[in-house]
Design an enzyme around this catalytic site. Structure first.
Site, mmCIF file in Angstrom:
data_model
loop_
_atom_site.group_PDB
_atom_site.id
_atom_site.type_symbol
_atom_site.label_atom_id
_atom_site.label_comp_id
_atom_site.label_asym_id
_atom_site.label_seq_id
_atom_site.Cartn_x
_atom_site.Cartn_y
_atom_site.Cartn_z
ATOM 1 N N HIS A 105 0.870 -1.427 0.299
ATOM 2 C CA HIS A 105 0.669 -0.263 -0.400
ATOM 3 C C HIS A 105 0.312 1.083 0.044
ATOM 4 O O HIS A 105 2.175 1.466 0.138
ATOM 5 C CB HIS A 105 -1.513 -0.125 0.887
ATOM 6 C CG HIS A 105 -0.016 0.109 2.274
ATOM 7 N ND1 HIS A 105 0.494 -1.097 3.719
ATOM 8 C CD2 HIS A 105 0.473 0.967 3.577
ATOM 9 C CE1 HIS A 105 1.128 -0.409 4.484
ATOM 10 N NE2 HIS A 105 0.982 0.772 3.788
ATOM 11 N N HIS A 136 4.385 6.819 2.087
ATOM 12 C CA HIS A 136 5.563 6.014 1.802
ATOM 13 C C HIS A 136 4.966 4.894 0.940
ATOM 14 O O HIS A 136 3.668 5.176 0.602
ATOM 15 C CB HIS A 136 6.076 5.765 3.627
ATOM 16 C CG HIS A 136 4.134 4.484 4.077
ATOM 17 N ND1 HIS A 136 3.528 5.689 4.978
ATOM 18 C CD2 HIS A 136 4.288 3.078 3.993
ATOM 19 C CE1 HIS A 136 3.123 4.619 5.874
ATOM 20 N NE2 HIS A 136 2.942 3.282 5.253
ATOM 21 N N HIS A 164 1.724 -0.466 15.254
ATOM 22 C CA HIS A 164 0.997 0.487 14.747
ATOM 23 C C HIS A 164 -0.815 0.682 15.913
ATOM 24 O O HIS A 164 -1.176 -0.499 15.794
ATOM 25 C CB HIS A 164 0.150 0.824 13.318
ATOM 26 C CG HIS A 164 1.262 1.429 12.410
ATOM 27 N ND1 HIS A 164 2.422 2.218 13.027
ATOM 28 C CD2 HIS A 164 2.158 1.140 11.407
ATOM 29 C CE1 HIS A 164 2.848 3.217 11.554
ATOM 30 N NE2 HIS A 164 2.913 1.917 10.715
ATOM 31 N N TYR A 206 10.408 1.816 9.317
ATOM 32 C CA TYR A 206 10.234 2.691 8.377
ATOM 33 C C TYR A 206 11.566 3.604 8.461
ATOM 34 O O TYR A 206 12.207 3.484 9.139
ATOM 35 C CB TYR A 206 9.662 4.302 9.071
ATOM 36 C CG TYR A 206 7.968 3.612 8.919
ATOM 37 C CD1 TYR A 206 7.109 4.214 7.885
ATOM 38 C CD2 TYR A 206 6.933 3.155 9.898
ATOM 39 C CE1 TYR A 206 5.676 3.726 7.566
ATOM 40 C CE2 TYR A 206 5.609 2.532 9.759
ATOM 41 C CZ TYR A 206 5.161 3.050 8.829
ATOM 42 O OH TYR A 206 3.563 3.320 8.613
ATOM 43 N N GLU A 247 8.383 1.569 4.072
ATOM 44 C CA GLU A 247 7.239 0.021 5.656
ATOM 45 C C GLU A 247 7.473 -1.140 5.543
ATOM 46 O O GLU A 247 7.327 -0.929 4.239
ATOM 47 C CB GLU A 247 6.709 1.469 5.753
ATOM 48 C CG GLU A 247 5.972 -0.198 6.957
ATOM 49 C CD GLU A 247 4.480 0.429 6.672
ATOM 50 O OE1 GLU A 247 3.723 0.737 6.269
ATOM 51 O OE2 GLU A 247 4.266 0.165 8.464
#
Lengths: 109, 307
Positions: free
Chosen positions: B153, B214, B246, B255, B265
């Site tokens: 993503h 990112h 997270h 990261y 990431e």
């Protein structure tokens, strides 16, 4: 290996930078925080400084954060400058949001 | 996937130095170079991906993201979605087949946050790298570095989240999996999915349009995330934060930056999504915990360093 002194006249900090080492990397190694640290890759513009005195070599930097006319004025990114003499630097505000939107490279194939 | 958008297909990232970038994405992330074109772009894929490429690198004097592409199920779907976008008032641009090598025609549009996206139906099917499609072994030998499993993503920063949401949800059939709401109830972060994943694309509110936060690549295990952290140190790669977890999506993550300052990431785990799930909400007052579940403090660099 040659070593150079970097003096930050905004904060009064000074530290040693080895030949071939970026100013930002040397600062981080000494545990100092006198220049803000971002991507460390010449991309984000957070570590912008002005070199007041001294000679240095420049690596590649994002053109929006360090355009040629700024580089000529010594306004460069600390993560991408490599001293060849002792340096005196001062802190600059990072490029503000909105400053650069008009110059931003847009989607290309 | 109700409108036929299937999954993230590719992202084109601008880099300052192609040699350094290719070394980073191959030797450190473990992606495989699959081609180059006459514009000097380099094509890469992660080993489990079945199509020819998912990452395209373009050398430029400013880093950042050119566009992210989503694969749709077939050409009829592409025709319909293009009509739907136009009917919704979105300006579309045609990118001919073979502009990206071995990729069919692409329909490109820019959303109100300032980011360019594309839809396409066809890309050369090369199969998973290093394993057969018949009686396949568990994994291929010869993978480098972090052995990235797939491009997963992107997170983008920009304004106009509501108008951007409308296009993704109402036109393209994405779902809102997670959100951050400020005290007035305004959505300041939106995690959108078109699959069972917690996010296929995400946006965080930011005044400047079109910023890239990112590109993320999936790893199998927490052990692999820790090993990625070791590799980041071994290669003296610029680290951002992690390994940590997270709050949003609950993924386990680290990261770091590519040599041009684009954030990467690698992560594992995280929640899953079905279309009957209601959005998970984080309150902006809990933003620190929402972003980094262990630190529970808003991390200045993570919020402001963008390309």
């Amino acid at each position: 290996m040659a070593r150079f002194q970097v003096y930050n006249c905004t904060t009064g900090d000074d530290f040693t930078c080895q030949e071939g080492q970026s100013v930002l990397k040397a600062m981080e190694q000494w545990g100092l925080k006198c220049v803000p640290v971002g991507c460390r890759g010449g991309g984000c513009g957070i570590c912008k400084v002005r070199v007041i005195e001294g000679e240095y070599r420049c690596g590649k930097m994002s053109r929006v954060h360090a355009p040629p006319e700024a580089i000529e004025q010594g306004e460069v990114l600390a993560c991408r400058i490599y001293p060849v003499t002792d340096l005196t630097i001062e802190c600059l505000e990072p490029s503000a949001p909105g400053d650069t939107s008009e110059q931003t490279t847009r989607a290309l194939r | 996937m109700k409108k036929g958008v299937m999954r993230p297909g590719h992202v084109q990232i601008r880099v300052l130095d192609m040699g350094e970038a290719v070394k980073h994405y191959t030797e450190l992330l473990g992606m495989i170079e699959t081609d180059r074109d006459d514009q000097g772009r380099v094509y890469l894929k992660a080993w489990t991906e079945v199509d020819k490429f998912s990452l395209v690198l373009r050398e430029a004097d400013e880093p950042g993201c050119d566009f992210m592409g989503f694969k749709v199920v077939d050409e009829d779907t592409l025709v319909q979605l293009e009509k739907d976008l136009v009917a919704y008032g979105v300006e579309v641009e045609q990118v001919p087949a073979e502009d990206l090598k071995d990729c069919g025609r692409r329909v490109r549009f820019t959303v109100p946050s300032g980011h360019a996206f594309e839809l396409y139906a066809d890309k050369k099917y090369t199969g998973k790298w290093g394993v057969s499609s018949v009686n396949p072994e568990a994994w291929p030998r010869g993978l480098q570095g972090m052995k990235a499993v797939r491009f997963d993503h992107c997170l983008f920063y920009g304004p106009e989240l509501a108008a951007t949401y409308d296009i993704f949800v109402n036109v393209l059939g994405f779902h809102l999996a997670e959100q951050v709401l400020d005290p007035e109830g305004t959505r300041v972060a939106q995690f959108l999915t078109v699959s069972m994943k917690e996010h296929d694309v995400a946006f965080i509110h930011h005044e400047e349009k079109g910023k890239f936060h990112h590109a993320s690549f999936f790893l199998d295990t927490w052990e692999a995330v820790l090993r990625a952290a070791d590799l980041i140190s071994m290669t003296d790669t610029s680290i951002d934060i992690g390994p940590t977890r997270h709050g949003l999506t609950h993924g386990q993550t680290i990261y770091f930056f590519d040599p041009s300052g684009n954030r990467n990431e690698v992560f594992c785990g995280g929640d899953y999504f079905y279309p009957d799930h209601k959005p998970v909400t984080w309150q902006a007052e809990q933003l620190g915990k929402a972003i980094f579940y262990h630190d529970r403090q808003v991390n200045e660099r993570f919020m402001t360093v963008l390309t």
